[in-house]
Design an enzyme around this catalytic site. Structure first.
Site, PDB file in Angstrom:
ATOM      1  N   ASP A   1       7.069   8.699   0.249  1.00 53.89           N
ATOM      2  CA  ASP A   1       8.243   9.006  -0.340  1.00 53.89           C
ATOM      3  C   ASP A   1       8.130  10.332  -1.116  1.00 53.89           C
ATOM      4  OD1 ASP A   1       8.853   6.756   1.375  1.00 53.89           O
ATOM      5  OD2 ASP A   1       9.838   6.224  -0.775  1.00 53.89           O
TER       6      ASP A   1
HETATM    7  P1  NAP Z   1       5.684   4.453  -1.367  1.00 54.79           P
HETATM    8  O1  NAP Z   1       6.781   5.666  -0.738  1.00 54.79           O
HETATM    9  O2  NAP Z   1       6.076   2.984  -1.732  1.00 54.79           O
HETATM   10  O3  NAP Z   1       4.854   4.775  -0.053  1.00 54.79           O
HETATM   11  C1  NAP Z   1       3.648   4.043   0.159  1.00 54.79           C
HETATM   12  C2  NAP Z   1       2.335   3.855   1.052  1.00 54.79           C
HETATM   13  O4  NAP Z   1       1.197   3.957   0.240  1.00 54.79           O
HETATM   14  C3  NAP Z   1       3.072   3.189   2.154  1.00 54.79           C
HETATM   15  O5  NAP Z   1       3.729   4.009   3.297  1.00 54.79           O
HETATM   16  C4  NAP Z   1       2.537   2.514   2.455  1.00 54.79           C
HETATM   17  O6  NAP Z   1       1.571   3.109   3.240  1.00 54.79           O
HETATM   18  C5  NAP Z   1       0.862   3.182   1.713  1.00 54.79           C
HETATM   19  N1  NAP Z   1       0.186   1.943   1.762  1.00 54.79           N
HETATM   20  C6  NAP Z   1       0.327   0.881   0.834  1.00 54.79           C
HETATM   21  N2  NAP Z   1      -0.830   0.021   0.708  1.00 54.79           N
HETATM   22  C7  NAP Z   1      -2.442   0.596   1.456  1.00 54.79           C
HETATM   23  C8  NAP Z   1      -3.467   0.385   1.685  1.00 54.79           C
HETATM   24  N3  NAP Z   1      -4.082  -0.317   1.382  1.00 54.79           N
HETATM   25  N4  NAP Z   1      -3.862   2.119   1.935  1.00 54.79           N
HETATM   26  C9  NAP Z   1      -3.359   2.669   2.032  1.00 54.79           C
HETATM   27  N5  NAP Z   1      -2.262   3.041   2.024  1.00 54.79           N
HETATM   28  C10 NAP Z   1      -1.333   1.743   1.080  1.00 54.79           C
HETATM   29  O7  NAP Z   1       4.684   5.285  -2.742  1.00 54.79           O
HETATM   30  P2  NAP Z   1       5.168   6.621  -3.525  1.00 54.79           P
HETATM   31  O8  NAP Z   1       4.586   7.715  -3.176  1.00 54.79           O
HETATM   32  O9  NAP Z   1       4.367   6.620  -4.433  1.00 54.79           O
HETATM   33  O10 NAP Z   1       6.680   6.340  -3.931  1.00 54.79           O
HETATM   34  C11 NAP Z   1       6.943   5.975  -4.977  1.00 54.79           C
HETATM   35  C12 NAP Z   1       8.558   5.174  -4.178  1.00 54.79           C
HETATM   36  O11 NAP Z   1       8.892   3.964  -5.536  1.00 54.79           O
HETATM   37  C13 NAP Z   1       9.833   6.398  -4.668  1.00 54.79           C
HETATM   38  O12 NAP Z   1       9.976   6.421  -3.416  1.00 54.79           O
HETATM   39  C14 NAP Z   1       9.906   6.022  -6.027  1.00 54.79           C
HETATM   40  O13 NAP Z   1      12.010   6.150  -6.260  1.00 54.79           O
HETATM   41  C15 NAP Z   1       9.581   4.551  -5.882  1.00 54.79           C
HETATM   42  N6  NAP Z   1      10.252   3.570  -6.944  1.00 54.79           N
HETATM   43  C16 NAP Z   1       9.139   4.359  -8.108  1.00 54.79           C
HETATM   44  C17 NAP Z   1       9.410   3.683  -9.594  1.00 54.79           C
HETATM   45  C18 NAP Z   1       8.476   4.183 -10.650  1.00 54.79           C
HETATM   46  O14 NAP Z   1       8.890   4.205 -11.745  1.00 54.79           O
HETATM   47  N7  NAP Z   1       7.324   4.692 -10.276  1.00 54.79           N
HETATM   48  C19 NAP Z   1      10.109   3.483 -10.108  1.00 54.79           C
HETATM   49  C20 NAP Z   1      11.039   1.926  -8.971  1.00 54.79           C
HETATM   50  C21 NAP Z   1      11.063   2.602  -8.001  1.00 54.79           C
HETATM   51  P3  NAP Z   1       1.174   1.934   5.166  1.00 54.79           P
HETATM   52  O15 NAP Z   1       2.065   0.634   4.871  1.00 54.79           O
HETATM   53  O16 NAP Z   1       1.272   2.512   6.665  1.00 54.79           O
HETATM   54  O17 NAP Z   1      -0.115   1.840   4.740  1.00 54.79           O
END
Ligand code: NAP
Length: 598
Positions: free
Chosen positions: A526
């Protein structure tokens, strides 16, 4: 309004402003340690619990006091240990080379305890009054204890101030730990404490449980540990509220009843809410939001019933059945509050519950008229509130959307065309990628939640070291909400020995992307989705992103084309410059490392 209450309110408000001032200066790099530090500091509720457990208030109060001592000491020990574990990891490149010996710090801590005990003994012998004539034991007068508490409060604030830079953070936390030690040891000499049996048992159990959690828990489990410790802190506040109500039943004035009501209601809902959050994050409970018809209306009706009972209690403090009924409803409300929120939104919920926990602590401070608890409760409340606002802002969502939006429940129809980005996807094998790295001069690594899931941080750091040795310029791009907790990526990378001066925040790194030969996206999704910039239908629209698409080449390490937290397709993967290395991030990195070496 009594003068005591007025003073308490002034302290609460001023501490809140001071907390805002100090905590807003903590960089995103240290947001995760900040959460556990405020958590440990709010364990100061231990001092109220010590008195209830050790005083002669009757068996019921002693039992509840004992449980509260156990819960609070678990938080204090566990919170400070895990904070120190995290802070120890944050080092600059030059500090990594020189491993400083830590012995002087341990010696300083030991010397501090000895000096403190000596000071207390002198104070009790010079100014103390005999607790009972037969034994001749002397106790510390309340006035002396108050000065101890004032000094502790100053040390807590200096401790939090230290978190404004990784350089001073550990030193700051050492001051806070000393402040806590001083408050606890001082309280043990409280004139009302007559029995140390349950206190000692509670402290020992708390130290063992907290110590094990603080030293053993993996960094990836920090979110659930934080939620669990909020629930323990809130349980302690609720139990002390119940014990005090039981002790004073029918003899409470309206002011005392109001603060006690707040204490048990906020404490109760924080306890069950935080337990639910920990369960969802640990995968013990289903992570998807559970929604049903009329959910918000029934929740609001329940909240109204609790508020009604609280008002009734203030008017009729002796109505004990209503009091206990109110506690049960508050516990139930906390559970219902978290049910419709998805596991991925739990970090915002945890931060909010952190702030509720602070309010419960402050209310306990008002009930026991303990100023230091009012101060720490206010600091904790401000910190949690600020962090939840920062997270919501970085995700471009409102707090109401997080709490009532049931985010994470896939609604394909509503997502519509926003979710569907289509085109051709190019995949690449590790050995082909190794060839691509041959002509590379600069790489920006973009870690995301998938890196945490795969525990791939060590692989990332190993690869970065190899590239650096080959003369490649390596930088890390850290999005404020990458992962599932504020500062999540920073802690994991620090654990893998990545110097923090190589970590760049989003605003700093975005201008560097056009110069980067490769943007290496490790499990991030994301936070790299360009739809956030132009697709009004996307749930990510408006969220600032890492401008990975501007790099000369993009390599994404993930297992499939599955979406991330927001549940939408990432158009980056269809960009002609983008290559996908499919597989578990840790395995892919190992293979890439081997290919580069060979
Ligand atoms: P993300 O959008 O949740 O994407 C994570 C990706 O990791 C997934 O598409 C998944 O794809 C991949 N993944 C999972 N396991 C894996 C593995 N073993 N090896 C390789 N890839 C793997 O993560 P992000 O880009 O870090 O974004 C964070 C999201 O969380 C944002 O939307 C944010 O708003 C939200 N959020 C963050 C917080 C905070 O404080 N950090 C709080 C609340 C919400 P596959 O399944 O295809 O592998």
């Amino acid at each position: 309004m009594t003068t005591e209450l007025e003073i308490g309110l002034y302290i609460f408000i001023l501490a809140g402003f001071l907390g805002y001032h100090v905590i807003s200066r903590v960089p995103p790099l240290l947001h995760t340690p900040l959460m556990s530090a405020t958590n440990a500091i709010s364990g100061i509720s231990l001092i109220g619990s010590l008195v209830v457990a050790g005083a002669d208030y009757g068996r019921f109060s002693t039992t509840l006091g004992f449980i509260a001592v156990t819960c609070s000491s678990t938080n204090v020990v566990g919170g400070f240990l895990i904070t120190d574990r995290m802070l120890k990891m944050f080092k600059r490149s030059e500090e990594r080379a020189v491993q400083r010996r830590r012995l002087p710090l341990i010696l300083a801590a030991f010397a501090a305890v000895v000096v403190l005990l000596a000071l207390l003994l002198v104070l009790t012998n010079v100014f103390g009054k005999p607790a009972n004539a037969e034994s001749g034991t002397r106790m510390l007068p309340i006035t002396a204890l108050r000065y101890f508490y004032i000094l502790s409060a100053v040390l807590f604030i200096l401790g939090l101030k230290g978190l404004s830079s990784p350089k001073y953070a550990r030193r700051g936390m050492f001051l806070a730990e000393f402040g806590m030690l001083m408050a606890i040891v001082g309280t043990l000499f409280h004139p009302e404490i007559v029995n140390y049996k349950w206190i000692s048992l509670g402290l020992v159990i708390g130290a063992i449980v907290g110590g094990t959690m603080g030293l053993r828990i993996p960094m990836t489990a920090v979110p659930q540990r934080t939620a669990l410790s909020h629930s323990l802190g809130a349980l302690a506040a609720t139990l002390i509220g119940i014990a005090e109500y039981f002790r004073h039943a029918g003899l409470l004035d309206h002011v005392k009843m109001t603060t006690m009501g707040f204490e048990v209601v906020i404490g109760g809902l924080t306890f069950t809410g935080s337990l639910m959050a920990a369960g969802k994050l640990q995968g013990l409970l289903p992570g998807t939001p559970i929604t049903y018809k009329g959910q918000n209306v029934s929740n609001i009706a329940l909240l109204a019933a609790i508020v009604g009972m609280l008002i009734y209690m203030v008017l009729t403090p002796a109505a004990s059945l209503v009091f206990y009924g109110m506690v049960v409803l508050a516990l139930f409300f906390g559970f219902l509050l978290v049910v419709p929120i998805g596991a991925a939104d739990m970090p915002v919920v945890i931060a909010l519950l952190n702030s509720y926990g602070g309010l419960a602590d402050a209310s306990m401070g008002f009930v026991l008229m303990n100023k230091i608890q009012i101060i720490t409760g206010s600091l904790d409340g401000t910190s949690g509130f600020l962090l939840s606002l920062l997270m919501c802002r970085a995700m471009n969502r409102s707090a109401a959307n997080v709490l009532f939006g049931a985010f994470g429940k896939i609604d394909k129809e509503a997502a519509g065309p926003a979710a569907e980005a289509k085109g051709t996807v190019r995949s690449i094998a590790p050995d082909e990628l190794a060839v691509l790295f041959d002509d590379t001069r600069s790489v920006i690594i973009v870690p995301g939640y998938g890196m945490a899931v795969a525990q791939a941080q060590h692989g990332v750091s190993q690869l970065a070291n190899l590239l650096t040795k080959r003369g490649v310029n390596v930088k890390y791009a850290i999005h404020p909400v990458a992962g599932r907790m504020p500062g999540h990526m920073n802690v994991l990378l620090a654990e893998a020995n990545v110097p923090y001066d190589q970590l760049y925040e989003m605003e700093q790194i975005n201008p560097y992307f056009p110069e980067a030969d490769i943007a290496l996206v490790v499990g991030a999704n994301d936070v790299t989705n360009p739809a956030a910039k132009h697709n009004r239908n996307s749930p990510l629209y408006g969220m600032p992103i890492l401008e990975v698409e501007r790099a000369k080449s993009i390599v994404v390490l993930k297992r499939s084309l599955r979406p991330g937290f927001a549940g939408v397709d990432n158009e980056l993967y269809y960009n002609p410059k983008c290559m996908m290395l499919f597989g578990d991030a840790k395995d892919s990195l190992n293979q890439l490392f081997a290919a580069l070496k060979s």
